[in-house]
Scaffold this active site. Structure first.
Site, PDB file in Angstrom:
ATOM      1  N   ARG A 224       3.549  13.108 -21.470  1.00 15.15           N
ATOM      2  CA  ARG A 224       3.773  11.727 -20.883  1.00 15.15           C
ATOM      3  C   ARG A 224       4.179  11.070 -22.116  1.00 15.15           C
ATOM      4  O   ARG A 224       3.275  10.992 -23.098  1.00 15.15           O
ATOM      5  CB  ARG A 224       2.678  11.197 -20.052  1.00 15.15           C
ATOM      6  N   HIS A 272      13.233  13.850 -19.904  1.00 17.97           N
ATOM      7  CA  HIS A 272      12.180  14.343 -19.130  1.00 17.97           C
ATOM      8  C   HIS A 272      12.571  15.474 -18.003  1.00 17.97           C
ATOM      9  O   HIS A 272      12.650  15.283 -16.865  1.00 17.97           O
ATOM     10  CB  HIS A 272      11.688  13.260 -18.250  1.00 17.97           C
TER      11      HIS A 272
HETATM   12  P1  NDP Z   1      -3.385  21.192 -16.496  1.00 18.74           P
HETATM   13  O1  NDP Z   1      -4.297  20.000 -15.648  1.00 18.74           O
HETATM   14  O2  NDP Z   1      -3.409  22.566 -16.016  1.00 18.74           O
HETATM   15  O3  NDP Z   1      -4.061  21.170 -17.989  1.00 18.74           O
HETATM   16  C1  NDP Z   1      -4.433  20.196 -18.722  1.00 18.74           C
HETATM   17  C2  NDP Z   1      -5.125  20.439 -20.012  1.00 18.74           C
HETATM   18  O4  NDP Z   1      -5.503  19.369 -20.873  1.00 18.74           O
HETATM   19  C3  NDP Z   1      -6.472  21.381 -19.826  1.00 18.74           C
HETATM   20  O5  NDP Z   1      -6.666  22.243 -20.726  1.00 18.74           O
HETATM   21  C4  NDP Z   1      -7.540  20.425 -20.139  1.00 18.74           C
HETATM   22  O6  NDP Z   1      -8.597  20.701 -20.486  1.00 18.74           O
HETATM   23  C5  NDP Z   1      -6.608  19.553 -21.044  1.00 18.74           C
HETATM   24  N1  NDP Z   1      -7.305  18.046 -21.300  1.00 18.74           N
HETATM   25  C6  NDP Z   1      -7.151  17.317 -20.276  1.00 18.74           C
HETATM   26  N2  NDP Z   1      -7.836  16.081 -20.789  1.00 18.74           N
HETATM   27  C7  NDP Z   1      -8.442  16.499 -22.249  1.00 18.74           C
HETATM   28  C8  NDP Z   1      -9.202  15.619 -23.163  1.00 18.74           C
HETATM   29  N3  NDP Z   1      -9.454  14.365 -22.679  1.00 18.74           N
HETATM   30  N4  NDP Z   1      -9.541  16.178 -24.216  1.00 18.74           N
HETATM   31  C9  NDP Z   1      -9.078  17.445 -24.427  1.00 18.74           C
HETATM   32  N5  NDP Z   1      -8.280  18.358 -23.373  1.00 18.74           N
HETATM   33  C10 NDP Z   1      -8.025  17.737 -22.547  1.00 18.74           C
HETATM   34  O7  NDP Z   1      -2.171  20.489 -16.791  1.00 18.74           O
HETATM   35  P2  NDP Z   1      -0.924  21.328 -16.873  1.00 18.74           P
HETATM   36  O8  NDP Z   1      -0.767  22.292 -17.878  1.00 18.74           O
HETATM   37  O9  NDP Z   1      -0.453  21.743 -15.303  1.00 18.74           O
HETATM   38  O10 NDP Z   1       0.050  20.016 -17.129  1.00 18.74           O
HETATM   39  C11 NDP Z   1       0.059  19.264 -18.289  1.00 18.74           C
HETATM   40  C12 NDP Z   1       0.967  18.112 -18.117  1.00 18.74           C
HETATM   41  O11 NDP Z   1       2.218  18.362 -18.211  1.00 18.74           O
HETATM   42  C13 NDP Z   1       1.084  17.316 -16.775  1.00 18.74           C
HETATM   43  O12 NDP Z   1      -0.106  16.690 -16.531  1.00 18.74           O
HETATM   44  C14 NDP Z   1       2.212  16.622 -17.064  1.00 18.74           C
HETATM   45  O13 NDP Z   1       2.018  15.283 -17.541  1.00 18.74           O
HETATM   46  C15 NDP Z   1       3.178  17.110 -18.065  1.00 18.74           C
HETATM   47  N6  NDP Z   1       4.171  17.853 -17.609  1.00 18.74           N
HETATM   48  C16 NDP Z   1       5.431  17.407 -18.111  1.00 18.74           C
HETATM   49  C17 NDP Z   1       6.605  18.127 -17.601  1.00 18.74           C
HETATM   50  C18 NDP Z   1       7.979  17.820 -18.376  1.00 18.74           C
HETATM   51  O14 NDP Z   1       8.987  18.214 -17.631  1.00 18.74           O
HETATM   52  N7  NDP Z   1       7.916  16.954 -19.137  1.00 18.74           N
HETATM   53  C19 NDP Z   1       6.720  19.066 -16.555  1.00 18.74           C
HETATM   54  C20 NDP Z   1       5.363  19.432 -15.914  1.00 18.74           C
HETATM   55  C21 NDP Z   1       4.400  18.713 -16.566  1.00 18.74           C
HETATM   56  P3  NDP Z   1      -9.461  21.743 -19.488  1.00 18.74           P
HETATM   57  O15 NDP Z   1      -8.992  22.760 -19.258  1.00 18.74           O
HETATM   58  O16 NDP Z   1     -10.905  21.764 -20.373  1.00 18.74           O
HETATM   59  O17 NDP Z   1      -9.758  20.662 -18.290  1.00 18.74           O
HETATM   60  C1  OXD Z   2       5.401  17.051 -13.619  1.00 19.21           C
HETATM   61  C2  OXD Z   2       6.860  16.673 -14.534  1.00 19.21           C
HETATM   62  O1  OXD Z   2       4.409  16.338 -13.974  1.00 19.21           O
HETATM   63  O2  OXD Z   2       7.847  16.812 -14.144  1.00 19.21           O
HETATM   64  O3  OXD Z   2       5.865  18.054 -12.930  1.00 19.21           O
HETATM   65  O4  OXD Z   2       6.601  15.839 -15.511  1.00 19.21           O
END
Ligand code: NDP
Ligand code: OXD
Length: 309
Positions: A224, A272
């Site tokens: 993000r 994006h």
């Molecule tokens: P998940 O919720 O599956 O994974 C998030 C990861 O981040 C977990 O490993 C979590 O740790 C870690 N995390 C969260 N907060 C912290 C913190 N404070 N310190 C350290 N680690 C942290 O999310 P996804 O993998 O499904 O998606 C990640 C992000 O990707 C989405 O939120 C979205 O913003 C972005 N995205 C972007 C897209 C694009 O096209 N650019 C498309 C899809 C998603 P833990 O496992 O320990 O909880």
């Molecule tokens: C998502 C994205 O969060 O598209 O799925 O960024």
């Protein structure tokens, strides 16, 4: 019971048709058409206009049409006592992994720098990097980060990742929590951000963190825009500490045309679109949750409201 789709792009019909194709008995409405608001129990949303969610007195679930849910928490008028779900989908993860791989290989082989030189009609070979010499570090080892990490190991990269809780992923060195962050950063040549945007991660890609990367490190933000402090990235590119960056996400989207990123030679931009929910693939999980709402069963892919992701 009925579903409303709320989003501000031109994809409402795509989603409505895909839902009806999967189950013709569903009652599905666009938020823009006349519809019985008291019948709506599920809102399938993506970057909805703030305030729209509070118009449904019997809403039982807010379903994000993407993986991220930060935009829902930003809407203070949302109903707060109902579950929020998000998308977890194999294509969303593999599309992201392919995007990350493509960006890294383009960086290694100077493809973006060559495109700029091509436009200037300049023949100028550049040193390239090798996979075997590089460590990729992934911030966030969730659904997307963990697959990217695994896939990169299959291409011969040394891969490490950092998350809130400790993870075990075959072939990947894992770090967790604030205490292990520095060790992760100082040994990362290419940093990929795949964290959710929450109060704990907002602005995490700042000067203090990025300076811990080795000189000439490369930064990829596909999570993000709010994770990145734009001025700090510009400063570290200017001083030469970072060799470049590839960004898919921005504080304001579309990125205002006056923003310095647009014309920066060391910044590679995509709009994006690294990975986007594929309706055919994700509709079954939404319908499954809709049925679960009706029968009172536990929903899949629930967001932890305390953690914000
Ligand atoms: P998940 O919720 O599956 O994974 C998030 C990861 O981040 C977990 O490993 C979590 O740790 C870690 N995390 C969260 N907060 C912290 C913190 N404070 N310190 C350290 N680690 C942290 O999310 P996804 O993998 O499904 O998606 C990640 C992000 O990707 C989405 O939120 C979205 O913003 C972005 N995205 C972007 C897209 C694009 O096209 N650019 C498309 C899809 C998603 P833990 O496992 O320990 O909880
Ligand atoms: C998502 C994205 O969060 O598209 O799925 O960024």
């Amino acid at each position: 019971m009925a579903i409303v789709i709320i989003r501000q792009d031109n994809k409402i019909d795509l989603w409505k048709n895909a839902l009806l194709k999967a189950d013709a008995s569903l009652k599905v409405y666009s938020y823009l058409e006349e519809h019985p608001k008291d019948e709506i129990t599920m809102a399938i949303i993506w970057k909805h206009p703030n305030g729209t969610l509070s118009e449904y007195p019997n809403l039982k679930c807010i379903a994000s049409a993407g993986a991220g849910v930060d935009y829902i928490f930003e809407d203070d008028t949302r109903p707060k006592n109902i579950p929020i779900t998000r998308i977890v989908d194999p294509y969303l993860a593999s599309d992201m992994s392919e995007h990350v791989l493509a960006v890294i290989l383009a960086h290694l082989k100077n493809l973006n720098a060559y495109k700029i030189k091509q436009i200037a009609h300049t023949w100028e070979p550049m040193e390239y990097l090798r996979i075997k010499d590089l460590t990729v570090g992934i911030l966030g080892l969730g659904e997307l980060g963990a697959l990217s990490a695994k896939d990169l190991t299959h291409h011969g990269f040394k891969v490490q990742g950092w998350s809130r809780s400790k993870k075990i992923i075959n072939g990947v060195i894992t770090f967790s929590g604030q205490k292990e962050q520095s060790d992760f950063l100082t040994s990362t040549d290419i940093l990929v951000c795949l964290l959710p945007l929450t109060p704990a991660t907002e602005g995490i890609l700042n000067e203090q963190l990025l300076k811990q990367l080795p000189k000439n490190a490369y930064v990829i933000n596909v999570a993000r825009g709010g994770h990145l402090v734009d001025e700090d990235l510009l400063k570290l590119l200017e001083t030469g500490h970072l060799s470049g960056a590839c960004l898919d996400v921005y504080h304001t989207e579309p990125l205002p045309t006056t923003h310095p990123f647009w014309s920066h030679e060391k910044i590679h931009m995509t709009p994006h679109y690294a990975s986007v929910s594929d309706t055919n693939s994700v509709i079954p999980q939404l319908i499954e949750n809709y049925k679960r709402l009706e029968s009172g069963e536990q929903l899949h892919h629930l967001v932890d409201k305390e953690k914000g992701y």
